[in-house]
Design an enzyme around this catalytic site. Structure first.
Site, PDB file in Angstrom:
ATOM      1  N   HIS A 126       7.718  60.002 -25.076  1.00 52.41           N
ATOM      2  CA  HIS A 126       9.149  59.685 -25.068  1.00 52.41           C
ATOM      3  C   HIS A 126      10.002  60.909 -24.761  1.00 52.41           C
ATOM      4  O   HIS A 126       9.720  62.002 -25.196  1.00 52.41           O
ATOM      5  CB  HIS A 126       9.606  59.025 -26.367  1.00 52.41           C
ATOM      6  CG  HIS A 126       9.199  59.707 -27.632  1.00 52.41           C
ATOM      7  ND1 HIS A 126       9.538  59.245 -28.861  1.00 52.41           N
ATOM      8  CD2 HIS A 126       8.459  60.818 -27.849  1.00 52.41           C
ATOM      9  CE1 HIS A 126       9.042  60.019 -29.786  1.00 52.41           C
ATOM     10  NE2 HIS A 126       8.381  60.984 -29.201  1.00 52.41           N
ATOM     11  N   ASN A 127      11.043  60.672 -23.980  1.00 54.24           N
ATOM     12  CA  ASN A 127      12.002  61.719 -23.614  1.00 54.24           C
ATOM     13  C   ASN A 127      11.434  62.819 -22.724  1.00 54.24           C
ATOM     14  O   ASN A 127      12.076  63.857 -22.536  1.00 54.24           O
ATOM     15  CB  ASN A 127      12.647  62.345 -24.850  1.00 54.24           C
ATOM     16  CG  ASN A 127      13.678  61.411 -25.462  1.00 54.24           C
ATOM     17  OD1 ASN A 127      13.352  60.606 -26.319  1.00 54.24           O
ATOM     18  ND2 ASN A 127      14.889  61.478 -24.970  1.00 54.24           N
TER      19      ASN A 127
END
Lengths: 368, 368, 368
Positions: free
Chosen positions: A243-244
């Site tokens: 994520h990210n």
């Protein structure tokens, strides 16, 4: 299925190269492309690596793409200064697209609020959720899931079982291999003194134009904001993107790489297979990371690194050369100590218990 | 889709924190949460790490969760002694569940002998086999497979293409990310002098309450009895859990870990990404295993280990520090030998053939 | 579901072993097989490893398969010189096949030009494309995709969501675990000075008889010609096989292995978990490659290797023994230098910044 077929003379014209016919050979129909070793009399082959020039005289290929110096070495030669790119272009003439279904299947489940551009194909058993928007000419193979509020550009291809969770954004001409998953929930768990806390993952995934994602690979959605993959980046099978993560343009990420959350990857980065990258790092543009490396620190722009943890590639190569000699180094040091009258250090026997189970497994597997 | 929206003053109340309005700022509607860098004027952000305090004056965020010492540093501040947990709770208010379908689709295939608890949702193209039992409020996204005799507790979520082979048991509130496979046949093959023997795998998989399994991860069914995952354990994407593994409660198993058959893992264990664990081992409770480690021996309770094969983390760190200096150590020993009149050992040149193909690949990939 | 049940005396006959009843015990119905520790009074267990002989007196098992010397150590003993193969055969009598659906579901989508042999089962939501040919008695679980021109032998099983892209060929009795993908596009990208070039992948995948492919594993189709997997080869979950790999017969490829394109693997090769193999290599027949190894050079026939890059297994074991002693070796060399009057080299402190993020992550994860 009828094979695609092109007259050799027409191929020469389309590829913009000269056709040389030797020993009375005539024009023929070409039905496919194959290696020098395996090509048959109706197939085209190519000689790019001079190492294989000896195969020219034995090939059964109907015609060969080769450099000018080999123009007389086969019955029919397409002469090119650089055979490989000509070969790659020839391939596109013989590549058959997967699948032949057209239109939108009545066995697909498409929310009335979804919007499909002109010329889209949707196979049976695919699900397209509320407010999803597909551009023109997208193809959705069987069993795909396109969650609510997804937005796809023109000409995207989703092979069977590709999954786009809610809000995923794809540019134009993206390709998802079978089973690729974009937008699954990021691994947002943290140990605290009260146990494991789950942090909701409210972001999404965005990919630019021409992005390809491999079979059964996973790109997690962001905790906040966006996990992004830049235009032109190609990601191989079974890769994990946390994520990210923010990845730039034109990266090549080979199979089974894992990149932990919030790491930023520049443009033009290459990661070889099975690399692991820790979270919250910066990987500089145009850097190259060797296979099975473990990246625990930022990598500067343009660097070539390898090893776990990573070091400069030249150091890695030096170390890999010396590593098998480490046992000998122990002996050399012991000899010096003896000469200087040191009390001998008890010699270290090979300790197979170190690897107990692994060792037994190796022995058992190797016994046939 | 309309964004969720909460008045800032109501948020403060729900989160149990004090709202400070500075410089005449008024109450506003908050529509989302974002980082200090990316938040817009209708979004809430947070400052947890003091390192980023400088970003407070530049943020466009409509409001910020921050510590008391920053109560005057932005127009609207939700003041909390510990901003992070408040932020995590705020996220749950803005998290939209994936999917909006409700009820049981007529396009799903559900065996008449299966039983679904009150409030279950089954999307199109999912298959639920004979005698499967789902608790209350389970959600089954498109393309899931729930084999015969599976038993699911209340409130489980199966995202698209999750697979539960026959007899899988899930507790309450389990989450399967897309493509997760529970109960595939364990790799029960053994070489014998008569070839490869297949051992039927007649067991199943059981997971406790609150277990989460990542996208395209696989947990194999037991040869005999049960492969089990304890309550609260979270398993990331592309992880492999072999047959007859028994894993305790509250473990965190990061992406691409592989655990071979019959290994027992205690409670509260953390494995970083790409760890490999041999079969038939005991991994003690509350131990932590570093990234890319190779575990070939039992790990004691509470230990921190790393490396392949694993060693104590402090030793690993010491070794990682010294490893790049090994080439220099070879030179130092050679100098000592020379001083003591030893015949010089032929110097070892860096041997790029050691890595032949890998090396060529690195060179080719790095050439742009 | 009614459990399978066999009278113990009949089992003895079917397995061709002698039944010994001790202390007045009578014949009983056996409903399953389990470990000595977990078996109940209607279950059969086995003692193969003498190490566990002590468990015989505590087991609740209704009967036990054991060697002649243990014929009197339990109430009911099936006496076998080699208990393990008898146990494995007994398992096949108790193994229940997954799934119970029969026939071709009206909810499957089958092209009229596809051909299905006698006795095939096709579950709902599977898609079989134009001109695909399935042999007799194949089972296709829900959500499978069989592309155009695929050819399957007799008795193949495709578990849920298995994918065969166009032109894939399977022999007889192949098994695809859930989510296995055969024939996805090979990673045919090369950096050139003009950017990333995509090379179309016009080949396909061929597997021999009795091949098994694990859950969410991927075997890419060839650029040209064939990616091939020899008869009897078993591939575990999450394995990646690159385009144009040619693998022989009776190989065992354990979970999470990755083999890059155009590598040739002989017969009877074993690769332990998480091995990475570079492209364009030759891996000799009957060789064995240890877990997490990185193969960058050809492996000779019959060798046992390990490490990254690989070395002979005995060298690897020696090196693994000495590696933890390298810090001590640095000290020993420094002492020798001091004795010979060398200027001391500044001591090297453990450098935790080497692993900055990784280190912080380890610390955070281990704090409970």
């Amino acid at each position: 299925m009828p094979l695609p077929s092109h007259m050799l003379s027409e191929l020469a014209e389309q590829l913009g190269v000269r056709l040389v016919l030797n020993g009375g050979a005539g024009d023929i129909a070409i039905t496919g492309i194959n290696t020098l070793e395996e090509a048959g009399p109706a197939e085209l082959s190519f000689l790019s690596n001079p190492k294989y020039a000896g195969q020219l005289k034995d090939t059964r290929a109907g015609a060969v793409i080769a450099r000018p110096e080999h123009a007389a070495d086969a019955a029919r030669v397409l002469v090119a200064d650089e055979p490989y790119p000509v070969f790659a272009r020839a391939l596109t003439l013989f590549a058959r697209p997967q699948g032949s279904f057209e239109g939108v299947s009545s066995l697909a489940s498409i929310d009335p609020s979804a919007s499909l551009g002109e010329g889209c194909t949707v196979y049976p058993f695919s699900y397209i959720g509320p407010r999803a928007v597909l551009g023109k000419g997208c193809t959705v193979f069987p069993g795909c899931y396109i969650g609510e509020d997804c937005r796809l550009g023109d000409g995207c291809t989703l092979y069977p079982h590709a999954v786009l969770m809610a809000g995923t954004v794809l540019g134009n001409a993206c390709v998802l291999q079978p089973g690729a998953v974009l937008g699954a929930e990021g691994f947002g768990f943290a140990r605290t003194k009260d146990g494991i806390n789950k942090v909701p993952q409210i972001g999404h995934v965005e990919a630019g134009d021409g992005v390809e994602i491999g079979a059964n690979a996973a790109v997690d959605r962001a905790a906040l904001s966006t996990t992004s993959i830049g235009s032109g980046t190609k990601i191989d099978n079974l890769v994990q993107i946390g994520h990210n993560v923010r990845m730039g343009r034109d990266c090549l990420i080979v199979s089974q790489v894992g990149i932990a959350g919030s790491t930023h990857v520049g443009d033009g980065v290459t990661m070889a297979g099975q690399v692991g990258v820790s979270g919250h790092l910066h990987i500089g543009s145009n850097s190259t990371i060797g296979p099975q490396s473990g990246v625990a620190k930022d990598i500067e722009e343009g660097k070539i690194v390898s090893g776990s943890p990573t070091m400069e590639y030249s150091s890695f190569l030096r170390l890999a050369t010396l590593t098998p000699k480490i046992p000998e180094l122990f002996k050399r040091v012991a000899r010096l100590e003896k000469e200087l009258g040191h009390k001998p250090i008890a010699s270290t026997r090979t300790d197979s218990s170190l690897l107990s189970v692994w060792n037994r497994w190796m022995a058992k597997m190797h016994r046939k």
